[in-house]
Every structure is written in structure tokens, then in C-alpha cells.
Write a protein that holds these residues in place. Sequence first.
Motif, PDB file in Angstrom:
ATOM      1  N   UNK A  71      86.817  71.003 -14.737  1.00 22.76           N
ATOM      2  CA  UNK A  71      86.935  69.852 -13.824  1.00 22.76           C
ATOM      3  C   UNK A  71      88.259  69.119 -13.957  1.00 22.76           C
ATOM      4  N   UNK A  72      88.804  69.014 -15.182  1.00 22.72           N
ATOM      5  CA  UNK A  72      90.101  68.344 -15.356  1.00 22.72           C
ATOM      6  C   UNK A  72      91.204  69.105 -14.636  1.00 22.72           C
ATOM      7  N   UNK A  73      91.198  70.430 -14.766  1.00 26.69           N
ATOM      8  CA  UNK A  73      92.201  71.247 -14.089  1.00 26.69           C
ATOM      9  C   UNK A  73      92.023  71.159 -12.574  1.00 26.69           C
ATOM     10  N   UNK A  74      90.763  71.133 -12.138  1.00 24.13           N
ATOM     11  CA  UNK A  74      90.487  71.084 -10.697  1.00 24.13           C
ATOM     12  C   UNK A  74      91.019  69.789 -10.083  1.00 24.13           C
ATOM     13  N   UNK A  75      90.737  68.646 -10.734  1.00 26.74           N
ATOM     14  CA  UNK A  75      91.200  67.381 -10.162  1.00 26.74           C
ATOM     15  C   UNK A  75      92.716  67.271 -10.260  1.00 26.74           C
ATOM     16  N   UNK A  76      93.289  67.865 -11.301  1.00 24.64           N
ATOM     17  CA  UNK A  76      94.758  67.859 -11.435  1.00 24.64           C
ATOM     18  C   UNK A  76      95.396  68.617 -10.271  1.00 24.64           C
ATOM     19  N   UNK A 111     103.257  73.823 -17.539  1.00 30.92           N
ATOM     20  CA  UNK A 111     102.524  75.094 -17.481  1.00 30.92           C
ATOM     21  C   UNK A 111     102.059  75.372 -16.055  1.00 30.92           C
ATOM     22  N   UNK A 112     101.502  74.349 -15.414  1.00 31.02           N
ATOM     23  CA  UNK A 112     101.016  74.518 -14.048  1.00 31.02           C
ATOM     24  C   UNK A 112     102.147  74.864 -13.072  1.00 31.02           C
ATOM     25  N   UNK A 113     103.332  74.351 -13.366  1.00 31.90           N
ATOM     26  CA  UNK A 113     104.495  74.630 -12.514  1.00 31.90           C
ATOM     27  C   UNK A 113     105.232  75.897 -12.917  1.00 31.90           C
ATOM     28  N   UNK A 114     104.733  76.561 -13.951  1.00 30.67           N
ATOM     29  CA  UNK A 114     105.363  77.788 -14.456  1.00 30.67           C
ATOM     30  C   UNK A 114     106.855  77.550 -14.730  1.00 30.67           C
ATOM     31  N   UNK A 115     107.142  76.382 -15.301  1.00 29.45           N
ATOM     32  CA  UNK A 115     108.515  75.961 -15.581  1.00 29.45           C
ATOM     33  C   UNK A 115     108.805  76.202 -17.062  1.00 29.45           C
ATOM     34  N   UNK A 116     109.401  77.341 -17.379  1.00 30.82           N
ATOM     35  CA  UNK A 116     109.611  77.731 -18.771  1.00 30.82           C
ATOM     36  C   UNK A 116     110.510  76.746 -19.508  1.00 30.82           C
ATOM     37  N   UNK A 117     111.624  76.353 -18.871  1.00 35.58           N
ATOM     38  CA  UNK A 117     112.538  75.422 -19.530  1.00 35.58           C
ATOM     39  C   UNK A 117     111.844  74.107 -19.854  1.00 35.58           C
ATOM     40  N   UNK A 118     111.055  73.633 -18.898  1.00 37.81           N
ATOM     41  CA  UNK A 118     110.331  72.381 -19.142  1.00 37.81           C
ATOM     42  C   UNK A 118     109.233  72.564 -20.179  1.00 37.81           C
ATOM     43  N   UNK A 119     108.635  73.745 -20.227  1.00 40.97           N
ATOM     44  CA  UNK A 119     107.636  74.021 -21.257  1.00 40.97           C
ATOM     45  C   UNK A 119     108.252  73.915 -22.648  1.00 40.97           C
ATOM     46  N   UNK A 120     109.465  74.475 -22.795  1.00 41.38           N
ATOM     47  CA  UNK A 120     110.153  74.396 -24.086  1.00 41.38           C
ATOM     48  C   UNK A 120     110.373  72.941 -24.478  1.00 41.38           C
ATOM     49  N   UNK A 121     110.835  72.145 -23.505  1.00 44.14           N
ATOM     50  CA  UNK A 121     111.103  70.733 -23.783  1.00 44.14           C
ATOM     51  C   UNK A 121     109.830  69.979 -24.123  1.00 44.14           C
ATOM     52  N   UNK A 122     108.772  70.214 -23.350  1.00 42.58           N
ATOM     53  CA  UNK A 122     107.536  69.474 -23.565  1.00 42.58           C
ATOM     54  C   UNK A 122     106.827  69.915 -24.841  1.00 42.58           C
ATOM     55  N   UNK A 123     106.906  71.192 -25.179  1.00 48.14           N
ATOM     56  CA  UNK A 123     106.364  71.644 -26.463  1.00 48.14           C
ATOM     57  C   UNK A 123     107.101  70.971 -27.612  1.00 48.14           C
ATOM     58  N   UNK A 124     108.419  70.803 -27.435  1.00 44.95           N
ATOM     59  CA  UNK A 124     109.204  70.095 -28.435  1.00 44.95           C
ATOM     60  C   UNK A 124     108.773  68.644 -28.567  1.00 44.95           C
ATOM     61  N   UNK A 155     102.371  63.322 -23.800  1.00 43.03           N
ATOM     62  CA  UNK A 155     103.139  64.564 -23.974  1.00 43.03           C
ATOM     63  C   UNK A 155     102.273  65.784 -23.687  1.00 43.03           C
ATOM     64  N   UNK A 156     100.996  65.718 -24.040  1.00 43.01           N
ATOM     65  CA  UNK A 156     100.096  66.841 -23.764  1.00 43.01           C
ATOM     66  C   UNK A 156      99.962  67.067 -22.265  1.00 43.01           C
ATOM     67  N   UNK A 157      99.846  65.983 -21.509  1.00 40.69           N
ATOM     68  CA  UNK A 157      99.706  66.118 -20.062  1.00 40.69           C
ATOM     69  C   UNK A 157     101.007  66.580 -19.413  1.00 40.69           C
ATOM     70  N   UNK A 158     102.126  66.135 -19.949  1.00 36.97           N
ATOM     71  CA  UNK A 158     103.407  66.596 -19.406  1.00 36.97           C
ATOM     72  C   UNK A 158     103.598  68.094 -19.670  1.00 36.97           C
ATOM     73  N   UNK A 159     103.098  68.562 -20.803  1.00 35.47           N
ATOM     74  CA  UNK A 159     103.134  69.999 -21.082  1.00 35.47           C
ATOM     75  C   UNK A 159     102.260  70.761 -20.092  1.00 35.47           C
ATOM     76  N   UNK A 160     101.092  70.212 -19.814  1.00 34.18           N
ATOM     77  CA  UNK A 160     100.201  70.852 -18.836  1.00 34.18           C
ATOM     78  C   UNK A 160     100.877  70.952 -17.477  1.00 34.18           C
ATOM     79  N   UNK A 161     101.601  69.907 -17.082  1.00 33.75           N
ATOM     80  CA  UNK A 161     102.340  69.948 -15.816  1.00 33.75           C
ATOM     81  C   UNK A 161     103.350  71.099 -15.810  1.00 33.75           C
TER      82      UNK A 161
END
Length: 486
Positions: free
Chosen positions: A437-442, A274-287, A266-272
Motif C-alpha cells: 500500500x505504501x508503494x501504491x500510494x507513492x 529507486x523508483x526513478x531508476x536514477x543510479x547517480x541519485x541512488x548513490x547519493x541517497x545511500x550515502x 533520507x530513506x524516502x529520498x532513497x526510495x524516490x
Amino acid sequence: MNKIKIIGLGAGDLNQLPLGVYKTIQNTENLYLRTKEHPVVEELIKEGAHFQSFDEVYEKYDTFEAVYEEITNVLLNAAQSEDVTYAVPGHPLVAERTVQLLIERAEQSGIQLEVGGGQSFLDALFQALRIDPVEGFQLLDGTDFSVEEAQLRQHIIIGQVYDQFVASDVKLELMERLPHDYPVFIVTAAGSSQENIKKVELVELDREVELNNLTSLYVPPVQDETILYKDFAKLKEIIAILRGPDGCPWDRKQTHESLRKYVIEEAYELIDAINNDDIDNMIEELGDLLLQIMLHAQIGEDEGFFSITDVIEGISEKMIRRHPHVFGEGQAEDAEEVVKNWQEIKKEEKAGKEEKTSLLDSVPRSFPGLMRAEELQKKAASVGFDWDEADAAWEKVKEEIREFEAEKELSSEKMKLEYGDILFAFVNVARFLGLNPEEAIHETNEKFIRRFNYIEDRVKETGREFADFQLEELDQYWEEAKKSGI
């Protein structure tokens, strides 16, 4: 010692005024009224009562607190030379900020304070609305209202809704948690001959011209459970039900250990998101991430070890303790100084605790590889085990690559170790350059996916299969994607 006697004018007309209060008004020479906008006052004027009101003070200030401060100071100053009587609407000890200020300051000003009676407006409200307070109710101040304080399952009475400005603030706060068409009741002059109760939709609250000094707002208890979905207490209740005897078999069988992988996912899906600047998905993943926290907390409560309140208490204490520049007298001019102070406070907190055998033990083994490498290097650097500059880190990368290339007959295990050395050295370079480095490889992974998708689309357009293409042809598509900014 001179005295201030405080009395209440009740919530209704003269017929409901207690006899003792009536006699006090008739026999006092220095009578002050917080406001003359009250049903009793009109009749007292007809009977020849003399008084001084503070209505004009309300016109001088933009905030009610400033008004109450001046009223308090005037009364305390007047009482320095003679006894005075101060009359307020309702009961003196119910929703009267000036009375509370007088209680706080009278003794230090050398003034004796006497609080008399008066009928509370609550009695009249309960009768007018026909509600039983034993079912649970809240009395809140409209001039200082926050919906976070509201218990929506209870009867809520919001007093001091003087005008459209207060009503607008109250409405906007309530609409954070209630639908715009939720029914509320505007109650004016309850208990008097002028009593008026008007049912309106919440959105219409501040459009009512009847609002005045005698107005209160009644918000009925929420019966629709879906409205409570925004409440933290409702979420906790849902999780408890899922984990309960009649709940979900899957949720009931979970343990701290079985849920570990879901926290990471779930933490990585939230990062995705955030990286996609997807507010609706951020709400869902934070949930989804919050769900994991709630499940762990409920397991802790079921086993009798801890609950979500312990978790909240712990983080609240930590945030206040580690932000003395916000909640205390500490100083921090910039973000770098904040981080420095944070680490120093953290070190002090751990000083009296059991020492770890190694400085590196505090880096969790469950961290992703690149993240763990970076944290290990930071810990080592904190005690001086570090390169002086980035160039030295670069030389270490080159050295590790040469060692890898020099070994022609490496076993698979040795190759893995040497390759790991190269990655570890590259993490050092990233740290010196301020890169994660984690953000870079992502981001590189995401870029690869986009460009490979482009190749797939081009191949599909030809009607041929991948096996029909030479690598050089596919690489041309890759270069096209790269030049187009994909």
C-alpha cells in the motif's frame, strides 16, 4: 621415520646463500626445487648440483593451488621411502604455500619435518626500496589478492607476481581503490646482481615483460587524503572529527532523538531514487542514509554505549545465523522457504528474552500509517486472525464505506475514525492481492504530480491564469494527460 628438510635459497645470488644451506645442498642426494628459476640455481648447476624441479607442474594446472597440492603430495610420497630435501626461493616460512601445506600434513603422513634457514626476500626488498617496515607494511599474495585486505596508508608488498595474468588481476583489484596513474614499483631479483626496480603507473603494470618468478610489487603508502575517500575507515574518521571538540557545532549537538526525522527523510529520498531508476541519485541517497547510521554510531561511541563495530558485528552474526542454507547445513529451495525459515529462527531467538505484552508491540509506532497497518494485519494473520480469502476483505471495505455514508451528522472526530476504518480495510485488500500500500500510494502521488504538471503547462501556454478556467476545462487537460500515458 623419514624426514623432509626444507631450506631457503635466499633472495639473491650464491654469494648471499648461507653457508649451512650451501653445505646441505652439496651433501644431499634427494634434492627437490620448487623452481629452478632462481639466480642461485644457475651457479649450483655449474658446481655439479643434481636436483629435480617442479617447474613442469606449473604447466599442468590453471590454478596455483592445484600446483601446490601436487608438489606437496609428491614430496610426501617420496619421503615415505627416503629422506628428501626441499629447497624454495627466499625463506621457507615467508610466502611459501607448499611449506604451509607440508606443515599441515607431514605429521599425519608419518613424516618428520625440519625447516631450515634462508634469507627472506623481504630483507632485500626493504634494502632495495629503502623503506622502514616499522612504519607499517603488509605482505600480500599476488595469486590470491583482494584489495579489501589492503591497508593503503601502509607500505604494501605484493609477492608472487609471476606473470602478466597475475599482474593483471592485481592491477584491476588495486584500481578499485587507487587512480590509474598511481605510481607503483616492480622489483625483480632484489638483492642479487640482477636486481631491477622499475617505477610505472598502475595501469601499466601488466604490460611489463620483465615479470617473472622473482618479481614483487611495491605500492607506496597513500599520501593524498582524497584517494582514501573510498575507505570505510576514512568515513569513520571524518564523522569522528565532525563530532569532536574542534568539529562542527551542528554535528556536536545532535542526539539520537534529534536525528530521527532525518533517517526517515533520507530513506524516502532513497526510495524516490529507486523508483526513478536514477543510479547517480541512488548513490547519493545511500550515502546520506549511511551518514545517518554513522552519526548514530558515533554518538553511541561518544557516550560509551556502542560503536559502529558493534553494529557491524551484530548484523554479520544475524545474517549468518538466519541463513543456515548458505552458511550452514540448512535447506531452502525457494524464496518463500527462506522467509519461513527466517521467521522461525527469529522466533527461536526471542524465545528466551522478555516477552512483550502483545504480539503487536513489535510493530514500531514510527512506521508510516499504511505500512504500520499492513504490519499489524500480518502479525494478526500469523496467529489465524484473518480473512480466508480476498472477497471477504472486499466486503469489509464495502461495509466500512456504507457506515461512513450512513452517518449524516458525524462529528469531525467520528468522521476521522470511520475514514480510518476504510483505509485500514483497503490495506487488507492490498495485502491479499500482494500489493504494497505504501508503494501504491507513492506511485499514485507521482502520477498525480505528472498529470497536474501537464495541466500547468497547458494553462501556461494559453497565457491565462488558473482562476480563468472552469473545472471542466482543466479536467479536459487531465484526460489528455491520461490518454497520452502520463
